[in-house]
Design a protein around this motif. Structure first.
Motif: not given
Length: 178
Positions: A3, A5, A36
């Motif tokens: 999850d 970035k 992401n």
């Protein structure tokens, strides 16, 4: 960690490496999912990479990195002039790709903007269908609508005879302007 970035330069390096390793185009949505981030962030990153002279092109199937191989295959290109109604686009493109020829782009001469070129990069019926579906889904018009159907295509093949055969059939069907 999935999850998380991928940020800035690291993300652009990730995009570059992904494109370099790919054998086919990668969509902005796919790159966004992997990093992401939003697709808009990917679009901005691609623009930054292009500004650094990375040979990335946007096609109807996604982004491609134009690789230069030490041993180049020989390809032939020919620009043809066509004129037809929008509803004949599928027939025109199918006719070309059925001869083993890739449609690289469409070019029109606009009265205000001059030459406008859009990458198409279709080489088989499936890719043609995907391209036409994207046009319809986006409710986008064909560039040739701006010129009453008159447009150019750059055709590419590994054999000049394939291009000649495609052009002969296009001429028989009334698509080519001679």
């Amino acid at each position: 960690m999935k999850d998380e970035k991928i940020l800035g330069e690291e993300r652009r390096l990730f995009i570059l490496n992904s494109l370099l390793k790919a054998d086919s185009p990668i969509t902005g949505g796919e790159l966004a999912s992997r990093a992401n981030v939003s697709r808009q962030v990917i679009v901005q990153d691609i623009s930054l990479l292009k500004a650094k002279n990375e040979p990335i092109i946007a096609t109807s199937q996604g982004y491609l990195y134009l690789k230069t191989d030490a041993v180049k295959e020989q390809f032939f290109e020919k620009i043809i002039a066509c004129n037809h109604a929008p509803e004949k686009t599928k027939e025109e493109l199918y006719t070309i790709v059925d001869h083993g020829v890739k449609v690289k782009n469409v070019i029109i001469e606009h009265s205000v903007y001059g030459d406008l070129t859009a990458s198409i990069m279709v080489s088989n019926r499936r890719e043609v269908d995907e391209f036409l579906k994207k046009i319809k889904t986006a409710n986008a018009g064909y560039l040739s609508r701006l010129t009453d159907g008159l447009h150019l295509h750059t055709l590419v093949a590994d054999d000049l005879e394939k291009i000649q055969n495609a052009c002969k059939e296009l001429e028989e069907k009334g698509f080519i302007i001679t």
